[in-house]
Each structure stands twice: as structure tokens, then as C-alpha cells.
Design a protein around this motif. Structure first.
Motif, mmCIF file in Angstrom:
data_model
loop_
_atom_site.group_PDB
_atom_site.id
_atom_site.type_symbol
_atom_site.label_atom_id
_atom_site.label_comp_id
_atom_site.label_asym_id
_atom_site.label_seq_id
_atom_site.Cartn_x
_atom_site.Cartn_y
_atom_site.Cartn_z
ATOM 1 N N MET A 13 36.420 38.413 29.089
ATOM 2 C CA MET A 13 34.994 38.522 29.377
ATOM 3 C C MET A 13 34.614 37.394 30.332
ATOM 4 N N ILE A 15 31.334 35.802 32.567
ATOM 5 C CA ILE A 15 29.878 35.818 32.684
ATOM 6 C C ILE A 15 29.530 35.528 34.139
ATOM 7 N N TYR A 20 27.736 40.621 32.421
ATOM 8 C CA TYR A 20 28.935 40.303 31.646
ATOM 9 C C TYR A 20 29.992 41.309 32.082
ATOM 10 N N THR A 36 22.806 41.505 32.410
ATOM 11 C CA THR A 36 22.232 40.543 31.477
ATOM 12 C C THR A 36 20.846 40.990 31.007
ATOM 13 N N THR A 40 21.024 41.118 25.163
ATOM 14 C CA THR A 40 20.513 39.760 24.990
ATOM 15 C C THR A 40 21.421 38.831 24.196
ATOM 16 N N ASP A 41 22.350 39.376 23.422
ATOM 17 C CA ASP A 41 23.245 38.495 22.669
ATOM 18 C C ASP A 41 24.666 39.039 22.687
ATOM 19 N N LEU A 42 25.610 38.223 22.260
ATOM 20 C CA LEU A 42 27.019 38.572 22.350
ATOM 21 C C LEU A 42 27.350 39.825 21.550
ATOM 22 N N ALA A 43 26.772 39.994 20.371
ATOM 23 C CA ALA A 43 27.059 41.184 19.565
ATOM 24 C C ALA A 43 26.641 42.458 20.299
ATOM 25 N N GLU A 44 25.498 42.405 20.954
ATOM 26 C CA GLU A 44 25.011 43.566 21.693
ATOM 27 C C GLU A 44 25.897 43.841 22.914
ATOM 28 N N VAL A 45 26.261 42.783 23.632
ATOM 29 C CA VAL A 45 27.132 42.911 24.799
ATOM 30 C C VAL A 45 28.476 43.506 24.380
ATOM 31 N N LYS A 46 29.044 42.971 23.302
ATOM 32 C CA LYS A 46 30.334 43.458 22.809
ATOM 33 C C LYS A 46 30.228 44.917 22.383
ATOM 34 N N ILE A 93 38.408 37.912 24.257
ATOM 35 C CA ILE A 93 37.642 38.484 23.154
ATOM 36 C C ILE A 93 38.326 39.785 22.747
#
Length: 142
Positions: A13, A15, A20, A36, A40-46, A93
Motif C-alpha cells: 500500500m 499513500i 491510496y 482519499t 477516511t480510515d484504514l479499515a474503510e480503505v482496506k 498489508i
């Protein structure tokens, strides 16, 4: 490998200024780019990247191609991977791909708007699409 069970892939990953970006060394051709503004957060991006991965794996299945067997981080030559990325910084990740067994079928569902809002909020909190959330809930329930 042609199973439809969950498959864990080591991904890189990066940035960027406005996105991302994900690549997977064991899955040539796979890229996922999430704005982006979209997450808004890593869990959502993942979660979004994993949805893209599931679609990519599904496309391989639809084309009759075998799914690759992922390697562990200990086996992947990290230096080689980073050199291929031209020295760009990145973090490793694990992305979990859940390939679908068949092509998706579109259908209509009727429900009250407050229930739909609760579904959408729960899906977003888990970094999932509405369809992915409903499918996962149905599979977990029955």
C-alpha cells in the motif's frame, strides 16, 4: 487454485497525494486506487481494496484462469519488490480476497428507508459495499 474460499495476499500500500494505491506481487495486473476523498480510515480503505480484489479474482474465474497461490511475506523477496517499485515507500498489508463462485446476479429488494440507511451505515463502517455487506450477512446467517 480455483476455490472460492478467502485467500490472503500480501499487498503493498502506497499513500499518494490524493489516493491510496495497492499492488500485489503474487497477482500481476492487480491494482487498486482509492481516492482519499472516498475513504477516511484504514479499515474503510482496506475494505474497498478487498472488494476490488474480489472482483479481480472473480474476473479470473470467469475467464477460466487459475487463481494464484499467494506466498507469505517471509517468502516474498521484499527488496526485489521495493526495487521494482523504483524505491517508492510503501507498507505491506494483508488483503483478503473472497472470490465469488459465479458471476453476480442483479436483483431488486424493497425495504423501508430507515432499514436501508442502517444497512448502508453498517456497510460503510466495515469498509464494504452495500451488496457485499448483504451477501456476507446472508451467508453468516444461514
Amino acid at each position: 487454485m480455483t476455490s472460492t474460499k478467502a485467500i490472503n495476499f500480501v499487498a503493498i500500500m502506497q499513500i499518494e497525494e490524493d489516493a491510496y494505491c495497492f499492488t500485489i506481487p503474487d497477482l500481476p495486473g492487480f491494482t487498486a486506487q482509492i481516492d482519499t476523498d472516498e475513504a477516511t480510515d484504514l479499515a474503510e480503505v482496506k475494505g474497498i481494496a478487498e472488494d476490488v480484489l474480489a472482483e479481480h479474482l472473480g474476473a479470473l474465474i470467469d475467464a477460466g484462469k487459475p487463481l494464484p497461490t499467494p506466498r507469505s511475506l517471509g517468502i516474498i523477496d521484499v527488496n526485489w519488490v521495493l526495487q521494482r517499485r523504483k524505491g517508492e515507500d510503501g507498507v505491506f498489508i494483508v488483503l483478503t480476497g473472497r472470490p465469488r463462485a459465479t458471476a453476480p446476479t442483479r436483483f431488486n429488494v424493497s425495504m423501508d428507508s430507515s432499514t436501508l440507511s442502517r444497512i448502508d451505515e453498517a456497510a460503510k463502517a466495515r469498509g464494504m459495499t452495500r451488496s457485499a455487506y448483504l451477501a456476507e450477512a446472508a451467508l453468516a446467517y444461514g
